[in-house]
Design an enzyme around this catalytic site. Structure first.
Site: not given
Ligand code: NOJ
Length: 617
Positions: A233, A301
């Site tokens: 993430d 991501e």
């Molecule tokens: C990216 C995640 O996909 C999202 O849903 C989240 O709010 C943020 N990172 C913080 O972890």
């Protein structure tokens, strides 16, 4: 002499054919790893299937629906966080990295899920959130209380009150549009958080490397339990500039309280974040080597520019990074108004910037839990065409749960029902501009009152009213459904070597309205995908797509797959590839056979043989 002449003649005969470029070299095809060319299905566990009627999806629910993934044909699934959490940000605020959230079940349930998935040959990828944890995590509690050893686990700075107002360390704004600093009275200091204040950022600049080691240990823990990889993430948020320089607004006069009004150069995409991923990859590779040599994959991501994105892959063959750095081009850079040239640009830029070392694979993401759903973004007419495109491009495809039945955003969620912190931090008049809840509603399994998500419960978010029409049950067995289209596309990917290994060339044709690409590989017919972005039908000349020296060998085009709105159906054959009419918004995949090419090759060989017999023997 004889042998030399025969070899020369045969060489000339073969050289007369077109050259094709393979994505993976022919001699490496036996080594293709399990994840390459895979299709991964993202499950948002809170919304997938509720097994105990408490209104929240759970792990047993997921296990009970694994057959759906098997039917679809995917390689595996990545689960958004299922760890112990106060759920301020849907579980992206982790209180304990190695304990399953009790609202989802227990660690034993998860191990059972791994076992059931293994029986079905489905891989399980877990979400991994290293950038931040929950403010209820013991590490943060210890750090706030200055427990020895934990003082620097987070980033703390003085923020004294001056003239009745707290003076924050700088002007940095968090992603969810609040200051990036919050005060904690236990320590009488402010801590840094790139997301909500309940998600303090972990400090990875600790000199003893303790926090980094904690995170690598989390990976080991879950690999020991049997996971096949991780989706990492917010990876480009992991480091901040240690100089704490103020950010500068993109333009003077913009609202200084909004994250998007800065380029955020001091808090995003720092070199050190890439280095973290390279070490995580090394850790996973070492683990794999010692444990059956089965690759554990990393998906990362990061919303970033293409040159930044492709650095996640790694530096070279010995310093590798993410196997699948999510490519958000079709989410972030393409809209319902995009033209064929915009699609071509997204594809070409990714392919053109990929590193040349062997482990690089492209990937295409069409949706996730943070962005409007595919069908809502592109409309009823176009979304299936996009699915066709993403599944016939090279590399990995990612599906967001519900996409395979054409689920849409539920935009009727009221302010009172809103759960997403990004929206809750705004107000009742603008929350719809920020909320991600519409894309996170319960999976629509059937047309029973709660869409089959649970039998009788108060669902954590309202089920979309579309469930009576859009649901798995209704589409199962219906060859004209979106579900059938996805299944057939995934099956096609498995069947055709050219889709797995073939080279790619892209083109805009039909006066700029059709995005077209060809996949080619030696000894196989080409596959051509056409995506008509206009509402009007278009007559195209497929020969426009091929190299001049290759075109004579392409004579016949047969439809392999098409979107459901298309009048072209599987098996339709065109013997004149110079004039093929496709309907408005059609997405069509053709196999362009090389009947002539085989005939030409045969002719060359006969000629070669004749020359050899006449002049040599
Ligand atoms: C990216 C995640 O996909 C999202 O849903 C989240 O709010 C943020 N990172 C913080 O972890």
């Amino acid at each position: 002499m004889k042998t030399l002449t025969i070899s020369l003649v045969l060489f000339l005969a073969l050289a007369a054919q077109a050259t094709v470029v393979d994505i993976i070299k022919t001699d490496e095809r036996d080594n293709v790893d399990w994840w390459e060319n895979g299709v991964f299905y993202q499950i948002y566990p809170r919304s997938f299937k509720d097994s105990n009627n408490d209104g929240t999806g759970d792990i047993k629910g997921i296990t009970s629906k694994l057959q759906h993934l098997k039917d679809l044909g995917v390689t595996g699934t990545w689960l958004s966080p299922i760890f112990d959490s106060p759920m301020v940000d849907g579980g992206y605020d982790i209180r304990n990295y190695t304990k399953v959230n009790s609202i989802y079940g227990s660690n034993d349930d998860l191990v059972e899920l791994f076992a059931e998935a293994k029986k079905l040959d489905l891989k399980i990828i877990l979400d991994f959130v290293p950038n931040h944890c929950s403010n209820q995590h013991q590490w943060f509690i210890n750090s706030a209380n200055r427990v020895p050893g934990y003082e620097d686990y987070f980033t703390w700075r003085a923020c004294p009150v001056e003239n009745g107002k707290r003076r924050l360390p700088n002007n940095w704004i968090a992603v969810f549009n609040t200051p990036m600093w919050s005060y904690d009275p236990r320590r009488d200091e402010c801590y840094l958080h790139q997301f909500t204040k309940e998600q303090p950022d972990i400090n990875f600049r600790m000199e003893n490397g303790k926090t980094k080691q904690e995170m690598l240990d989390v990976l080991t823990f879950w690999m020991d339990q049997g996971v096949n990889g991780f989706r990492v993430d917010a990876i480009n948020h992991m480091f901040e500039s240690p100089a704490y320089t103020n950010q500068v607004l993109l333009e003077e006069g913009l609202d200084p309280n909004l994250y998007g009004n800065y380029d955020n150069r001091y808090t995003r995409d720092l070199r050190e974040s890439y280095e973290f991923i390279y070490s995580a990859r090394e850790h996973l590779d070492k683990y794999a080597k010692a444990n059956g040599n089965v690759t554990r994959v990393l998906m990362t991501e990061a919303y970033a520019t293409i040159p930044q994105q492709t650095q996640w892959y790694g530096v070279n063959d010995t310093l590798r990074g993410s196997h699948i750095p999510f490519n958000f081009g079709f989410i972030a850079d393409i809209t319902a108004n995009s033209k064929a040239e915009d699609f071509k640009k997204v594809v070409d830029e990714w392919m053109g910037n990929m590193p040349s070392f062997t482990m690089g694979q492209a990937n295409w993401v069409l949706g996730n839990h943070d962005r409007s759903r595919l069908r809502s973004r592109y409309g009823d007419d176009r979304y299936e065409g996009l699915a066709i495109m993403s599944m016939t491009l090279p590399g990995v495809a990612i599906i967001y749960y519900g996409e395979e039945i054409g689920m849409v955003d539920n935009n009727d969620i009221t302010w009172e029902e809103t759960e997403d912190p990004q929206a809750c931090q705004s107000n009742s008049s603008v929350y719809k501009d920020f909320t991600r809840d519409p894309v996170r509603t319960p999976m629509q399994w059937d047309d029973s009152p709660l869409g089959g998500f649970c039998e009788s419960c108060k669902t954590w978010l309202p089920v979309s009213p579309s469930f009576t029409d859009i649901n798995v049950k209704k589409q199962t067995g219906d060859e004209t459904s979106t579900f059938a289209l996805y299944k057939n596309l995934i099956a096609l990917r498995k069947e055709k070597d050219v889709l797995k290994f073939g080279g790619l060339s892209t083109k805009v044709i039909a006066d700029g309205d059709v995005f077209a690409f060809e996949r080619t590989i030696k000894d196989n017919p080409s596959i051509v995908t056409l995506l008509n972005l206009s509402k009007d039908s278009k007559t195209v000349n497929l020969a426009d797509l091929f190299n001049a020296d290759d075109v004579s060998s392409k004579t016949k085009a047969t439809v392999l797959i098409s979107n459901n709105r298309s009048e072209l159906k599987k098996g339709n054959t065109f013997s004149n590839i110079n004039s093929i009419t496709i309907g408005g918004y059609d997405g069509v995949v053709f196999e362009v056979s090389s009947a002539m090419r085989i005939a030409t090759s045969a002719l060359y060989l006969v000629a070669a043989f004749w020359v050899a017999v006449k002049f040599v023997f």
